[in-house]
Enzyme design. Structure first.
Site, PDB file in Angstrom:
ATOM      1  N   GLY A 179       0.836  -1.185   0.000  1.00 15.67           N
ATOM      2  CA  GLY A 179       0.000   0.000   0.000  1.00 15.67           C
ATOM      3  C   GLY A 179       0.874   1.239   0.000  1.00 15.67           C
ATOM      4  O   GLY A 179       1.990   1.237  -0.525  1.00 15.67           O
ATOM      5  N   THR A 259       7.184  -3.132  11.373  1.00 20.98           N
ATOM      6  CA  THR A 259       6.706  -1.812  11.786  1.00 20.98           C
ATOM      7  C   THR A 259       5.214  -1.697  11.498  1.00 20.98           C
ATOM      8  O   THR A 259       4.668  -0.599  11.515  1.00 20.98           O
ATOM      9  CB  THR A 259       7.461  -0.700  11.031  1.00 20.98           C
ATOM     10  OG1 THR A 259       7.315  -0.916   9.619  1.00 20.98           O
ATOM     11  CG2 THR A 259       8.938  -0.687  11.390  1.00 20.98           C
ATOM     12  N   ARG A 261       1.861  -4.433  12.162  1.00 24.82           N
ATOM     13  CA  ARG A 261       1.002  -4.870  13.251  1.00 24.82           C
ATOM     14  C   ARG A 261       1.539  -6.172  13.835  1.00 24.82           C
ATOM     15  O   ARG A 261       1.882  -7.097  13.095  1.00 24.82           O
ATOM     16  CB  ARG A 261      -0.437  -5.086  12.760  1.00 24.82           C
ATOM     17  CG  ARG A 261      -1.189  -3.803  12.437  1.00 24.82           C
ATOM     18  CD  ARG A 261      -1.599  -3.058  13.693  1.00 24.82           C
ATOM     19  NE  ARG A 261      -2.398  -1.872  13.412  1.00 24.82           N
ATOM     20  CZ  ARG A 261      -1.909  -0.647  13.280  1.00 24.82           C
ATOM     21  NH1 ARG A 261      -0.613  -0.447  13.382  1.00 24.82           N
ATOM     22  NH2 ARG A 261      -2.713   0.366  13.038  1.00 24.82           N
ATOM     23  N   GLU A 290       1.418  -3.738  24.810  1.00 22.18           N
ATOM     24  CA  GLU A 290       2.294  -2.574  24.937  1.00 22.18           C
ATOM     25  C   GLU A 290       1.914  -1.771  26.183  1.00 22.18           C
ATOM     26  O   GLU A 290       0.723  -1.538  26.397  1.00 22.18           O
ATOM     27  CB  GLU A 290       2.192  -1.701  23.682  1.00 22.18           C
ATOM     28  CG  GLU A 290       2.673  -2.416  22.422  1.00 22.18           C
ATOM     29  CD  GLU A 290       2.537  -1.567  21.155  1.00 22.18           C
ATOM     30  OE1 GLU A 290       2.202  -0.370  21.262  1.00 22.18           O
ATOM     31  OE2 GLU A 290       2.761  -2.117  20.053  1.00 22.18           O
ATOM     32  N   HIS A 309       6.965   1.388  19.510  1.00 23.70           N
ATOM     33  CA  HIS A 309       5.835   1.709  18.624  1.00 23.70           C
ATOM     34  C   HIS A 309       5.854   3.192  18.250  1.00 23.70           C
ATOM     35  O   HIS A 309       4.867   3.924  18.452  1.00 23.70           O
ATOM     36  CB  HIS A 309       4.509   1.348  19.287  1.00 23.70           C
ATOM     37  CG  HIS A 309       3.398   1.145  18.289  1.00 23.70           C
ATOM     38  ND1 HIS A 309       2.291   0.380  18.544  1.00 23.70           N
ATOM     39  CD2 HIS A 309       3.223   1.620  17.018  1.00 23.70           C
ATOM     40  CE1 HIS A 309       1.478   0.388  17.498  1.00 23.70           C
ATOM     41  NE2 HIS A 309       2.028   1.140  16.548  1.00 23.70           N
TER      42      HIS A 309
END
Length: 361
Positions: A179, A259, A261, A290, A309
Site C-alpha cells: 500500500g 513496523t 502490526r 504494549e 511503537h
C-alpha cells in the site's frame, strides 16, 4: 452542523478544532472540542486493546453522552466509534478518524445506519517507511546495540551476526503488503541497489512492476529475501499469517522487520526462531501487549532490536492529519472528489442522500 471533536494524548482536541475551523467552518461553528483520553500511558493501553478486540469493548465517552444527541459529525484519532456511540448520536452522519487504521470504528454498523466514514490513508506513510528502512540498517549493522554498549561502558565490536554482517547492495528485500507504506519503502530502498519482491494479493502485478519490484507468492518471498518487512493491514483473514512454517523458510542470514502490526505474526514462533538463531535477527516496533511485558522472551535475546511503537510518530504525521481529514470531508461536501471515503455504499442510502442535499444547499 454540530460536531463533536475528540482528540487524545497523541493529537489533542485543539488540533481537530483548528482543522475544522480552517476547512469545515462554513458547515457549522457549533463544535464541541474535548479529549477522549489525555493520559499517554492509558491511551497506549486502551488503543491497543481496541485494535485487538474492536471498539465495542469501550464505554461511550461522557462528552458524546452529553453533547452527541443532536450532533451530525464525530471526528478524532483513536476515539472508539461503536454501535453504542451511534445509539447515543442518532443524528450522526459523518465519522472521521485521522489515521489509516479503522480498528476503532465499527464500519459495518456505520454502513447499516447510513453513516459515512472517512479515514486518512497514508497519513504516516513517510514516517513509517523511513523508520522501516532505518530498522533494517539498525538490525543488520548493530547500530542500537553498539550505542547501548557504549552507554554501559563497553566498547563492543562483536555481535551475533559478526561473521555475516551484510551490506544492503544487491540484497533481496521482501515487502509483505504494497500500500502507501510499502510503495514508499521500495522507492526509498532504490538508492541502495537492492532487489525488491512483493507479496500483496490485492495489488496488480503491473503496479508492482512499475515500482521496480517483482510480485511473488508468500513462500517465495520468505525463502529468497534477505530482509522481510511487514506492511500489510491487519484483518481477520491475515491474522498470524507469518507463523512457524513461514519463519522456517527464511534464510539463516535473513532479518525480520515489523513496523506494521504485531497480530500479523505468531509472536511465540518468532521468538523461538530468534532464540534458536534460525534467522539472523529482527527489528520490532509493534507488540501484542504494549508496553512490552517484563517477561517477554524478546527482552532476553541479543539478536533483536526493539522500539516503542514510534514508527509513525513524527511531528508532520501527527499535526497534519486532522487537516488532511477535514480537507477531504470539505471537498466531499463541496461536491468535489474525496479520496478518503471508506464505505462508499452509504452514498446510495436514501436518508444520507436527503441529509447531504440539505447540507449542500
Amino acid at each position: 452542523m454540530k460536531a463533536v471533536l475528540l482528540g487524545d494524548a497523541m493529537i489533542p482536541g485543539k488540533g481537530f478544532g483548528e482543522a475544522w475551523k480552517k476547512h469545515m467552518g462554513q458547515y457549522g461553528s457549533n463544535i464541541i472540542v474535548e479529549n477522549w483520553e489525555s493520559d499517554w500511558g492509558q491511551l497506549q493501553y486502551r488503543r491497543l486493546e481496541v485494535e485487538k478486540r474492536g471498539p465495542e469493548i469501550e464505554t461511550v465517552d461522557e462528552t458524546i453522552l452529553k453533547e452527541g444527541k443532536d450532533a451530525e459529525a464525530l471526528m478524532g484519532l483513536f476515539v472508539p466509534v461503536s454501535s453504542k456511540v451511534m445509539d447515543a448520536m442518532p443524528n450522526l452522519r459523518l465519522v472521521g478518524v485521522s489515521r489509516a487504521g479503522l480498528e476503532n470504528v465499527n464500519v459495518e454498523e456505520a454502513t447499516k445506519r447510513g453513516i459515512l466514514v472517512f479515514n486518512v490513508k497514508g497519513r504516516n506513510a513517510h514516517a513509517v517507511s523511513d523508520f522501516a528502512v532505518g530498522m533494517m540498517l539498525a538490525a543488520a549493522r548493530n547500530i542500537a546495540k553498539a550505542h547501548h554498549a557504549i552507554q554501559n561502558g563497553e566498547w563492543r565490536k562483536t555481535f551475533v551476526n559478526s561473521n555475516a554482517i551484510p551490506e544492503m547492495h544487491d540484497k533481496t528485500i521482501g515487502l509483505v503488503g504494497f500500500g502507501y507504506i510499502g510503495k514508499l519503502v521500495a522507492k526509498k530502498l532504490s538508492g541502495f541497489d537492492v532487489n525488491v519482491v512483493v507479496y500483496d494479493p490485492y495489488t496488480k502485478e503491473e503496479v508492482i512492476n512499475e515500482a521496480g519490484a517483482k510480485k511473488v507468492e508468500l513462500n517465495e518471498l520468505m525463502s529468497t529475501s534477505d530482509f522481510v518487512s511487514m506492511h500489510a493491514r491487519l484483518t481477520e483473514q491475515n491474522k498470524g499469517m507469518i507463523g512457524e512454517k513461514e519463519l522456517e523458510m527464511m534464510k539463516p542470514t535473513a532479518y525480520f522487520i515489523n513496523t506494521g502490526r504485531a497480530g500479523l505474526v505468531d509472536q511465540d514462533a518468532l521468538a523461538k526462531a530468534l532464540g534458536g538463531q534460525k534467522i539472523m535477527g529482527a527489528a520490532l516496533d509493534v507488540f501484542t501487549t504494549e508496553p512490552i511485558p517484563e517477561d517477554s522472551p524478546f527482552l532476553k535475546l541479543d539478536n533483536v532490536t526493539l522500539t516503542t511503537h514510534i514508527a509513525g510518530t513524527t511531528s508532520e504525521a501527527l499535526t497534519n492529519s486532522p487537516y488532511l481529514l477535514m480537507e477531504d470531508i470539505a471537498k466531499f461536501l463541496n461536491g468535489e472528489e474525496a479520496h478518503f471515503i471508506v464505505n462508499k455504499e452509504v452514498l446510495e442510502n436514501e436518508e444520507f442522500k436527503t441529509w447531504l442535499a440539505s447540507v449542500r444547499v
